[in-house]
Design a protein around this motif. Structure first.
Motif, PDB file in Angstrom:
ATOM      1  N   GLY A  95       0.548  -1.147  -0.053  1.00  0.00           N
ATOM      2  CA  GLY A  95       0.113  -0.161  -0.140  1.00  0.00           C
ATOM      3  C   GLY A  95       1.042   1.260  -0.155  1.00  0.00           C
ATOM      4  N   GLY A  96       2.157   1.249  -0.040  1.00  0.00           N
ATOM      5  CA  GLY A  96       3.138   2.240  -0.238  1.00  0.00           C
ATOM      6  C   GLY A  96       4.098   2.201  -1.393  1.00  0.00           C
ATOM      7  N   VAL A  97       4.988   2.848  -1.259  1.00  0.00           N
ATOM      8  CA  VAL A  97       6.220   2.858  -2.383  1.00  0.00           C
ATOM      9  C   VAL A  97       7.420   2.518  -1.539  1.00  0.00           C
ATOM     10  N   LEU A  98       8.178   1.383  -2.206  1.00  0.00           N
ATOM     11  CA  LEU A  98       9.245   0.991  -1.865  1.00  0.00           C
ATOM     12  C   LEU A  98      10.367   1.722  -2.653  1.00  0.00           C
ATOM     13  N   VAL A  99      10.996   2.559  -2.165  1.00  0.00           N
ATOM     14  CA  VAL A  99      12.076   3.332  -3.186  1.00  0.00           C
ATOM     15  C   VAL A  99      13.470   2.666  -3.276  1.00  0.00           C
ATOM     16  N   PRO A 100      14.052   2.268  -2.133  1.00  0.00           N
ATOM     17  CA  PRO A 100      15.227   1.711  -2.640  1.00  0.00           C
ATOM     18  C   PRO A 100      15.164   0.232  -3.164  1.00  0.00           C
ATOM     19  N   ALA A 101      16.160  -0.091  -4.066  1.00  0.00           N
ATOM     20  CA  ALA A 101      16.268  -1.396  -4.414  1.00  0.00           C
ATOM     21  C   ALA A 101      16.562  -2.097  -3.156  1.00  0.00           C
ATOM     22  N   ALA A 102      16.097  -3.112  -2.828  1.00  0.00           N
ATOM     23  CA  ALA A 102      16.248  -4.179  -1.557  1.00  0.00           C
ATOM     24  C   ALA A 102      17.700  -4.817  -1.840  1.00  0.00           C
ATOM     25  N   ASP A 103      18.742  -4.135  -1.769  1.00  0.00           N
ATOM     26  CA  ASP A 103      19.863  -4.651  -1.919  1.00  0.00           C
ATOM     27  C   ASP A 103      20.352  -5.445  -0.516  1.00  0.00           C
ATOM     28  N   ALA A 104      20.036  -4.681   0.526  1.00  0.00           N
ATOM     29  CA  ALA A 104      20.262  -5.184   2.038  1.00  0.00           C
ATOM     30  C   ALA A 104      19.076  -4.837   2.900  1.00  0.00           C
ATOM     31  N   LEU A 105      18.869  -5.502   3.958  1.00  0.00           N
ATOM     32  CA  LEU A 105      18.016  -5.254   4.944  1.00  0.00           C
ATOM     33  C   LEU A 105      18.655  -5.261   6.302  1.00  0.00           C
ATOM     34  N   MET A 106      18.543  -4.323   7.183  1.00  0.00           N
ATOM     35  CA  MET A 106      18.988  -4.516   8.397  1.00  0.00           C
ATOM     36  C   MET A 106      18.178  -4.055   9.544  1.00  0.00           C
ATOM     37  N   ALA A 107      17.718  -5.188  10.479  1.00  0.00           N
ATOM     38  CA  ALA A 107      17.127  -4.818  11.607  1.00  0.00           C
ATOM     39  C   ALA A 107      17.676  -4.083  12.464  1.00  0.00           C
ATOM     40  N   LEU A 108      17.020  -2.843  12.893  1.00  0.00           N
ATOM     41  CA  LEU A 108      17.551  -1.719  13.796  1.00  0.00           C
ATOM     42  C   LEU A 108      17.049  -1.752  14.983  1.00  0.00           C
ATOM     43  N   GLY A 109      16.197  -2.779  15.496  1.00  0.00           N
ATOM     44  CA  GLY A 109      15.705  -2.884  16.854  1.00  0.00           C
ATOM     45  C   GLY A 109      14.207  -2.131  17.019  1.00  0.00           C
ATOM     46  N   PRO A 110      13.782  -2.181  18.187  1.00  0.00           N
ATOM     47  CA  PRO A 110      12.525  -1.508  18.514  1.00  0.00           C
ATOM     48  C   PRO A 110      12.830   0.227  18.528  1.00  0.00           C
ATOM     49  N   ALA A 111      11.834   0.855  18.257  1.00  0.00           N
ATOM     50  CA  ALA A 111      11.846   2.165  18.751  1.00  0.00           C
ATOM     51  C   ALA A 111      11.523   2.502  20.016  1.00  0.00           C
ATOM     52  N   HIS A 112      11.847   3.605  20.498  1.00  0.00           N
ATOM     53  CA  HIS A 112      11.704   3.875  22.010  1.00  0.00           C
ATOM     54  C   HIS A 112      10.272   4.150  22.138  1.00  0.00           C
ATOM     55  N   ASP A 113       9.817   4.303  23.459  1.00  0.00           N
ATOM     56  CA  ASP A 113       8.531   4.625  23.686  1.00  0.00           C
ATOM     57  C   ASP A 113       7.996   5.808  23.014  1.00  0.00           C
ATOM     58  N   ALA A 114       8.786   6.894  22.819  1.00  0.00           N
ATOM     59  CA  ALA A 114       8.335   8.067  22.123  1.00  0.00           C
ATOM     60  C   ALA A 114       8.493   7.952  20.642  1.00  0.00           C
ATOM     61  N   GLY A 115       8.610   6.685  20.135  1.00  0.00           N
ATOM     62  CA  GLY A 115       8.597   6.531  18.678  1.00  0.00           C
ATOM     63  C   GLY A 115       9.906   6.906  17.991  1.00  0.00           C
ATOM     64  N   GLU A 116      11.108   7.068  18.836  1.00  0.00           N
ATOM     65  CA  GLU A 116      12.246   7.353  17.923  1.00  0.00           C
ATOM     66  C   GLU A 116      13.358   6.182  18.039  1.00  0.00           C
ATOM     67  N   LEU A 117      14.311   6.279  17.291  1.00  0.00           N
ATOM     68  CA  LEU A 117      15.294   5.328  17.102  1.00  0.00           C
ATOM     69  C   LEU A 117      16.410   6.037  16.527  1.00  0.00           C
ATOM     70  N   SER A 118      17.651   5.929  16.998  1.00  0.00           N
ATOM     71  CA  SER A 118      18.970   6.432  16.482  1.00  0.00           C
ATOM     72  C   SER A 118      20.000   5.421  16.398  1.00  0.00           C
ATOM     73  N   LEU A 119      20.883   5.687  15.249  1.00  0.00           N
ATOM     74  CA  LEU A 119      21.901   4.625  14.966  1.00  0.00           C
ATOM     75  C   LEU A 119      23.158   5.620  14.488  1.00  0.00           C
ATOM     76  N   SER A 120      24.244   5.218  15.127  1.00  0.00           N
ATOM     77  CA  SER A 120      25.550   5.917  14.687  1.00  0.00           C
ATOM     78  C   SER A 120      26.463   4.907  14.095  1.00  0.00           C
TER      79      SER A 120
END
Length: 186
Positions: A95-120
């Protein structure tokens, strides 16, 4: 369309428009001059309970330099997967648009209670100049159509060193070539 239209090593945006009141069409190039942070934020996100999740990247994409990804507006505690591509796909998906070609998938883990997630991380050495990196996050959220909202996609371009940056042709010549190519397709 986003790509290096001018041949200078930086992503540009090519816009085509058809005027409804006449048989004329317009073609515009929004030319990038090489942003300090070489990220372009695109549309095409798909809403969940908190709206369209927003993916933001920071970093110059120079070898060894810091790179960070931030996701905001995700459902609390939702598992997040980032789709990583070296090219674009722009395919209908859940029901949406997948923009990148799926060359790789990476699980980032769960978003915080506030719905935010960061990665460095740090940008790796050896990535060729001109490499484009397309990213988009998908995450489960029962409030979304088909239960899977998507962030806005982003694209980053590994920059050329100033001394090695390819020289683009003049804009007018390029637009003449593009218009000529489009006319030949008709």
């Amino acid at each position: 369309t986003v790509g290096d239209v001018t041949g200078d090593g930086y992503p540009d945006v090519l816009l085509a428009r058809e005027y409804t009141s006449s048989s004329l069409a317009g073609l515009s190039v929004v030319e990038s001059t090489g942003p300090e942070e070489p990220w372009v934020h695109l549309g095409q996100g798909k809403a969940g309970a908190a709206g369209i999740p927003m993916l933001v990247a920071h970093g110059t994409l120079h070898a060894g330099e810091p790179l960070s990804l931030e996701l905001r507006g995700a459902a609390a505690n939702s598992a997040t997967t980032v789709v990583i591509g070296l090219s674009s796909l722009f395919a209908p998906f859940k029901g949406g648009v997948l923009v990148p070609a799926a060359d790789a998938l990476m699980a980032l883990g769960p978003a915080h209670d506030a719905g935010e997630l960061s990665l460095s991380a740090h940008w790796p050495a050896g990535v060729p100049a001109g490499t484009m990196l397309w990213l988009q996050c998908w995450l489960p959220d029962a409030a979304s159509v088909q239960g899977l909202p998507a962030s806005n996609p982003i694209v980053g371009l590994a920059p050329y060193p100033p001394s090695a940056r390819p020289r683009g042709r003049r804009r007018a010549v390029l637009l003449d070539d593009l218009v000529g190519d489009l006319a030949e397709e008709d």
